[in-house]
Write an enzyme that holds these catalytic residues in place. Structure first.
Site, mmCIF file in Angstrom:
data_model
loop_
_atom_site.group_PDB
_atom_site.id
_atom_site.type_symbol
_atom_site.label_atom_id
_atom_site.label_comp_id
_atom_site.label_asym_id
_atom_site.label_seq_id
_atom_site.Cartn_x
_atom_site.Cartn_y
_atom_site.Cartn_z
ATOM 1 N N GLY A 249 0.798 -1.218 0.000
ATOM 2 C CA GLY A 249 0.000 0.000 0.000
ATOM 3 C C GLY A 249 0.829 1.265 0.000
ATOM 4 C CG ASN B 269 0.887 3.478 -5.663
ATOM 5 O OD1 ASN B 269 1.201 4.524 -6.229
ATOM 6 N ND2 ASN B 269 1.370 2.305 -6.012
ATOM 7 C CE LYS C 184 -7.790 -12.891 -4.212
ATOM 8 N NZ LYS C 184 -7.534 -14.257 -4.646
ATOM 9 C CG ASN D 213 -5.609 -0.809 -11.171
ATOM 10 O OD1 ASN D 213 -5.161 -0.916 -10.014
ATOM 11 N ND2 ASN D 213 -5.166 -1.547 -12.169
ATOM 12 C CG HIS E 220 -0.700 -2.040 -15.060
ATOM 13 N ND1 HIS E 220 -0.973 -3.277 -14.495
ATOM 14 C CD2 HIS E 220 0.193 -2.268 -16.056
ATOM 15 C CE1 HIS E 220 -0.280 -4.199 -15.141
ATOM 16 N NE2 HIS E 220 0.426 -3.615 -16.094
ATOM 17 C CG ASP F 211 -3.896 -4.557 -15.874
ATOM 18 O OD1 ASP F 211 -4.136 -4.009 -14.790
ATOM 19 O OD2 ASP F 211 -3.167 -5.539 -16.000
HETATM 20 C C1 GRF Z 1 2.089 -0.960 -7.879
HETATM 21 O O1 GRF Z 1 3.197 -1.137 -8.718
HETATM 22 C C2 GRF Z 1 0.820 -0.818 -8.686
HETATM 23 O O2 GRF Z 1 1.029 -0.215 -9.918
HETATM 24 C C3 GRF Z 1 0.427 -2.253 -8.888
HETATM 25 O O3 GRF Z 1 0.749 -2.885 -7.680
HETATM 26 C C4 GRF Z 1 1.809 -2.194 -7.039
HETATM 27 C C5 GRF Z 1 1.355 -1.868 -5.659
HETATM 28 O O4 GRF Z 1 2.384 -1.321 -4.887
HETATM 29 N N1 GRF Z 1 -0.956 -2.338 -9.290
HETATM 30 P P1 GRF Z 1 2.058 -0.722 -3.458
HETATM 31 O O5 GRF Z 1 1.314 -1.803 -2.667
HETATM 32 O O6 GRF Z 1 1.222 0.507 -3.649
HETATM 33 O O7 GRF Z 1 3.384 -0.429 -2.841
#
Ligand code: GRF
Length: 200
Positions: A13, A15, A92, A108, A110, A151
């Site tokens: 997490g 992000n 998921k 989302n 990616h 995606d």
């Molecule tokens: C990120 O690279 C995101 O793009 C992908 O999963 C990863 C999650 O990283 N969908 P974090 O859990 O936010 O560190």
């Protein structure tokens, strides 16, 4: 648009943490309403607990019936007054019920330049391995609307990140993640200001 965010993540997490950090520092006008994970050991849940943000684990373990799991996700989002769902490393696939309940309101991120290196089975280090094994001179990150396929969905923003000769999948993953932390909040800022219209 007022942003009342509900986060979904399976692991670190980082992000989610970056977005919440920007909210705390007043670099993003939004409210962090709830964090959902499918993994009870996820770091993201500990972070939510430490920051006093409501959190819960919803998974096939506590909801073996997929339809009931979907209803639990929708119920948790609604109970917390969420109007925008932020997926960040949520492993998921969301089903039709959630996608329809929050149509055009699920985002989302990616770690590639979609549509390149996306789709079923493309997650984690595999994405960066695919870039290293390709002729691509650059990689990137993409924020998109979630439509129920892996995606897929309208691309809201991308940033291009160079690939260097010495890169390994790991160095690439680390560089892309740092850019992700900036890109996701920038997209949210643009939505909040009405620069990006999610209903277009
Ligand atoms: C990120 O690279 C995101 O793009 C992908 O999963 C990863 C999650 O990283 N969908 P974090 O859990 O936010 O560190």
């Amino acid at each position: 648009m007022e942003l009342r965010l509900g986060f979904m993540a399976s692991h670190n997490g980082s992000n989610v943490e970056a977005i919440i950090g920007n909210i705390e520092n007043k670099n993003l006008e939004a409210l962090a309403k709830v964090v959902i994970s499918n993994n009870s050991d996820a770091e993201v849940l500990k972070m939510a607990r430490d920051k006093n943000i409501p959190y819960t684990c919803l998974s096939s373990k506590n909801y073996p019936d997929f339809n009931l799991l979907e209803q639990a996700i929708i119920g948790t989002m609604r109970d917390n007054d969420v109007n925008l769902v932020i997926l960040a490393g949520y492993m998921k696939l969301l089903g039709e019920d959630v996608v329809n309940a929050y149509r055009n309101r699920i985002l989302n991120i990616h770690p590639s330049l979609l549509p390149n290196h996306g789709g079923r089975g493309m997650y984690g280090i595999r994405i960066h391995e695919a870039v290293i094994n390709s002729d691509d001179e650059e990689t990137g990150a993409t924020v998109h609307v979630v439509n129920g396929d892996y995606d897929d969905g309208r691309i809201l923003a991308q940033c291009i990140i160079p690939r260097y000769e010495r890169d390994t999948p790991e160095t690439l993953a680390e560089r892309v993640l740092r850019f992700e932390h900036v890109l996701y909040s920038q997209v949210l800022r643009d939505i909040q200001k009405g620069i990006i219209n999610l209903d277009e």
